[in-house]
Write an enzyme that holds these catalytic residues in place. Sequence first.
Site, PDB file in Angstrom:
ATOM      1  N   HIS A 106      -7.465  -9.594  -5.424  1.00 31.36           N
ATOM      2  CA  HIS A 106      -6.197  -9.454  -6.142  1.00 31.36           C
ATOM      3  C   HIS A 106      -5.171 -10.362  -5.457  1.00 31.36           C
ATOM      4  O   HIS A 106      -5.506 -11.048  -4.487  1.00 31.36           O
ATOM      5  CB  HIS A 106      -5.750  -7.993  -6.211  1.00 31.36           C
ATOM      6  CG  HIS A 106      -5.584  -7.311  -4.870  1.00 31.36           C
ATOM      7  ND1 HIS A 106      -4.643  -7.699  -3.950  1.00 31.36           N
ATOM      8  CD2 HIS A 106      -6.247  -6.275  -4.305  1.00 31.36           C
ATOM      9  CE1 HIS A 106      -4.718  -6.925  -2.887  1.00 31.36           C
ATOM     10  NE2 HIS A 106      -5.697  -6.056  -3.073  1.00 31.36           N
ATOM     11  N   CYS A 138     -10.458   2.600   6.658  1.00 32.94           N
ATOM     12  CA  CYS A 138     -10.149   1.650   7.734  1.00 32.94           C
ATOM     13  C   CYS A 138     -11.387   1.379   8.584  1.00 32.94           C
ATOM     14  O   CYS A 138     -11.419   0.419   9.331  1.00 32.94           O
ATOM     15  CB  CYS A 138      -9.106   2.192   8.701  1.00 32.94           C
ATOM     16  SG  CYS A 138      -7.498   2.461   8.021  1.00 32.94           S
ATOM     17  N   LYS A 185       2.289  -1.067  -1.402  1.00 35.44           N
ATOM     18  CA  LYS A 185       1.361  -2.171  -1.140  1.00 35.44           C
ATOM     19  C   LYS A 185       0.415  -2.322  -2.328  1.00 35.44           C
ATOM     20  O   LYS A 185      -0.141  -1.342  -2.800  1.00 35.44           O
ATOM     21  CB  LYS A 185       0.560  -1.867   0.128  1.00 35.44           C
ATOM     22  CG  LYS A 185      -0.412  -2.965   0.491  1.00 35.44           C
ATOM     23  CD  LYS A 185      -1.309  -2.571   1.646  1.00 35.44           C
ATOM     24  CE  LYS A 185      -2.281  -3.691   1.948  1.00 35.44           C
ATOM     25  NZ  LYS A 185      -3.594  -3.240   2.320  1.00 35.44           N
ATOM     26  N   HIS A 218      -3.717   4.489   4.884  1.00 38.17           N
ATOM     27  CA  HIS A 218      -4.052   4.830   3.496  1.00 38.17           C
ATOM     28  C   HIS A 218      -3.422   6.129   3.002  1.00 38.17           C
ATOM     29  O   HIS A 218      -3.409   6.388   1.800  1.00 38.17           O
ATOM     30  CB  HIS A 218      -5.569   4.922   3.324  1.00 38.17           C
ATOM     31  CG  HIS A 218      -6.241   3.601   3.533  1.00 38.17           C
ATOM     32  ND1 HIS A 218      -6.677   3.174   4.769  1.00 38.17           N
ATOM     33  CD2 HIS A 218      -6.513   2.602   2.671  1.00 38.17           C
ATOM     34  CE1 HIS A 218      -7.208   1.982   4.648  1.00 38.17           C
ATOM     35  NE2 HIS A 218      -7.116   1.605   3.405  1.00 38.17           N
TER      36      HIS A 218
HETATM   37  N1  MSP Z   1     -12.403  -7.362   6.127  1.00 40.14           N
HETATM   38  C1  MSP Z   1     -11.139  -7.123   6.722  1.00 40.14           C
HETATM   39  C2  MSP Z   1     -10.726  -8.300   7.594  1.00 40.14           C
HETATM   40  C3  MSP Z   1     -11.711  -8.702   8.657  1.00 40.14           C
HETATM   41  S1  MSP Z   1     -11.172 -10.116   9.516  1.00 40.14           S
HETATM   42  C4  MSP Z   1     -12.193 -10.270  10.768  1.00 40.14           C
HETATM   43  C5  MSP Z   1     -10.075  -6.910   5.650  1.00 40.14           C
HETATM   44  N2  MSP Z   1     -10.390  -7.281   4.406  1.00 40.14           N
HETATM   45  S2  MSP Z   1      -9.489  -7.025   3.101  1.00 40.14           S
HETATM   46  O1  MSP Z   1     -10.215  -7.591   2.006  1.00 40.14           O
HETATM   47  O2  MSP Z   1      -9.105  -5.656   3.007  1.00 40.14           O
HETATM   48  O3  MSP Z   1      -8.136  -7.786   3.329  1.00 40.14           O
HETATM   49  C6  MSP Z   1      -8.148  -9.166   3.506  1.00 40.14           C
HETATM   50  C7  MSP Z   1      -6.749  -9.706   3.654  1.00 40.14           C
HETATM   51  O4  MSP Z   1      -6.000  -9.456   2.472  1.00 40.14           O
HETATM   52  C8  MSP Z   1      -5.961  -9.086   4.825  1.00 40.14           C
HETATM   53  O5  MSP Z   1      -5.272 -10.100   5.536  1.00 40.14           O
HETATM   54  C9  MSP Z   1      -4.958  -8.197   4.140  1.00 40.14           C
HETATM   55  O6  MSP Z   1      -3.768  -8.081   4.882  1.00 40.14           O
HETATM   56  C10 MSP Z   1      -4.731  -9.000   2.854  1.00 40.14           C
HETATM   57  N3  MSP Z   1      -4.146  -8.149   1.831  1.00 40.14           N
HETATM   58  C11 MSP Z   1      -4.746  -7.165   1.094  1.00 40.14           C
HETATM   59  N4  MSP Z   1      -3.781  -6.565   0.331  1.00 40.14           N
HETATM   60  C12 MSP Z   1      -2.579  -7.131   0.566  1.00 40.14           C
HETATM   61  C13 MSP Z   1      -1.313  -7.080  -0.048  1.00 40.14           C
HETATM   62  N5  MSP Z   1      -1.012  -6.203  -0.969  1.00 40.14           N
HETATM   63  N6  MSP Z   1      -0.397  -8.013   0.303  1.00 40.14           N
HETATM   64  C14 MSP Z   1      -0.683  -9.049   1.161  1.00 40.14           C
HETATM   65  N7  MSP Z   1      -1.870  -9.129   1.747  1.00 40.14           N
HETATM   66  C15 MSP Z   1      -2.722  -8.008   1.734  1.00 40.14           C
HETATM   67  O7  MSP Z   1      -9.015  -6.435   5.975  1.00 40.14           O
END
Ligand code: MSP
Length: 647
Positions: A18, A129, A300, A147
């Site tokens: 997304h 998490c 978020k 969460h």
């Molecule tokens: N798999 C872990 C990261 C492991 S790194 C060794 C993870 N994955 S994630 O798919 O949940 O998130 C990936 C990235 O997307 C993260 O940097 C997270 O902060 C970012 N975002 C997910 N939702 C977000 C928002 N709503 N806004 C901005 N970024 C956020 O975490």
Amino acid sequence: MKTFYATTPIYYVNDLPHIGHIYTTVVTDVATRFRRLAGEKTRFLTGTDEHGQNIEKAAAAQGITPIQLADRVVERYRELYRTFEIKNDDFIRTTEARHRLGVEALIARIEASGDLYTARHEGWYCASCEAFYTEKELEAEKRCPVHGTPTAWESEENVFFRLSKYAAPLLEHYERHPEFVRPESRLAEMVSFVEGGLMDLSVSRSKVKWGIPFPGHPGHVVYVWLDALANYITALGFGSSDADRYREFWDHPDAERVHFIGKDILRFHTVYWPAFLMSAGLPLPTTVWTHGWWLRDAKKVSKSVGNVVRPDQLVADFGADSLRYFLLREMAFGQDANFSDEAFLTRYNADLANDLGNTVSRVAALCRQSFGGTPSELPREGEVFAAAAAAEADWRAAMGECQFNRALEAVWKLLTAVNGHVVSQEPWKIRKEEGADSARLHRVLAAAAEGVRLCAVMLSPFLPAIGRRIFETFALPAADPAPADLAWGRLPLSKRMPEAPALFPRVDASVYLKENAAMTETPNPGGPAAPAPAPPADDRIAIEDFQKVRLRTAKIVAAERVPKSSKLMKLQVDLGDEQRQIVAGIAGVYEPETLVGRNVVVVANLKPAKLMGVESNGMVLAASVGEAGAPVLLDVPADVPPGSKVK
Ligand code: MSP
């Protein structure tokens, strides 16, 4: 030779991408494109995080295997990267053999340092998490601080990592390398977290099956975060016989190792990851750049909240470059930003269609009408020349500091200067009075065209496809620019210019919004808010009344929830010449650790009051958003000193 190695976090494959996910990748793409444009050797890594309980569960729910789910989501990421022109050099999947080998090599080094031991592990576990929390960190009713969902008491025999041993070395590292965590406010957050003491970390799981087998511990898999964080070096060949890239981009005195992450995974990247590396005797990242969250209705954007904005519709209607621009222009890196359909359409029409699109087509049309192509003579002085030099300096400085919105503002200043030049020089008049051969006409239009070309060069990290179209319009090759293209004077002279369609066709925002009820998966209940009725005339106050309210900027230095309250947060704020306590009704939306270091506006002359027995000396200002009136703090730029008057 200096090298720049930029990575995104690797993405979980239990969710389709997304805009929050795309933001991190686009930011990293913009940063690496900028470094390439500055002539540096860069490497850009992204990938997918495919192990762990959540993925196991998501696959089971769909009746497929975890790897089938991962393959499906990876394909979606790859497709999206093609659409968004993400120029990554590598894509790592944690299910690849090269990754497993690297993880094993990392664990072997940590083991050799004597930092692993076996013990029983008990604690409050958040499955989303995949992390344990202490009682202190949990929200009311033992809910996860990230969460808000219930945690569960887990108990198992695990391999532990001696994280506690690294509290002092980490604090020393933060002290000696303040650039390690940026922006600065995030560093303060981590310093206070580590100062609070670190507990050893369990790094194996026996209840999870989908993971890398823990070497020497049959029946255990490697904890997902130890597994996932290692990707940054396993992708470079760490632990394999072909580790040249690792030596060039990671283990080298001239290597700049940079991670771009969202604030929700700050602790993993700035506490656990450097501790693992210290234990293994490997270099640490140079900088962990941390961005804020994309919010929708003050929450978020995330699948668990159910308010995700998928990019597909926007890309189909406005092009990927428009979304890249919006994401980088609307969010001040490091702070949260709200995604709204209206804001997107406003930026599209005002910034892109009007400012950028119109300037390009105006200058191009003037050149074509006057000479059928580019002018024949380019001045090396004048107002556009000076504006271009100033814009480039500002753009470069802002890009280096990840202030992407400022960098774009610098380019917009140059666009304004080009427009001002055209309006004041009136080339149409010169043509009428002196004819199309007039040297003055050539110089006036060449300066404007060169200004536009330089805007396109500086914009190309943000809008690569649009950049190429602008180059083509001015008889240049449709390719990514090279470092030399940043210099004044690369406009080709006396070359035929092709006809070019408008870069950004204007869109009627109200019609579009009506036809596309909402761009989110779950439409806004009630649709767009109706404008508030104007206050009756006798509601208005005199300026003297307003002046009775003393508004000041303040920096939040500490934050904690008020016990037994789901709404109240106890804040200690710095007002420059004094520190005081304020209780604010923001705990339903903000986490304490995300507040420390933020600059806010406070009402400084309120009579003290007690809220749930806690004294409050003032009030923090927040916008009240949506029907539920969710509070959104008013942000004050970091360079405004605490205690400044707001009037
Ligand atoms: N798999 C872990 C990261 C492991 S790194 C060794 C993870 N994955 S994630 O798919 O949940 O998130 C990936 C990235 O997307 C993260 O940097 C997270 O902060 C970012 N975002 C997910 N939702 C977000 C928002 N709503 N806004 C901005 N970024 C956020 O975490």
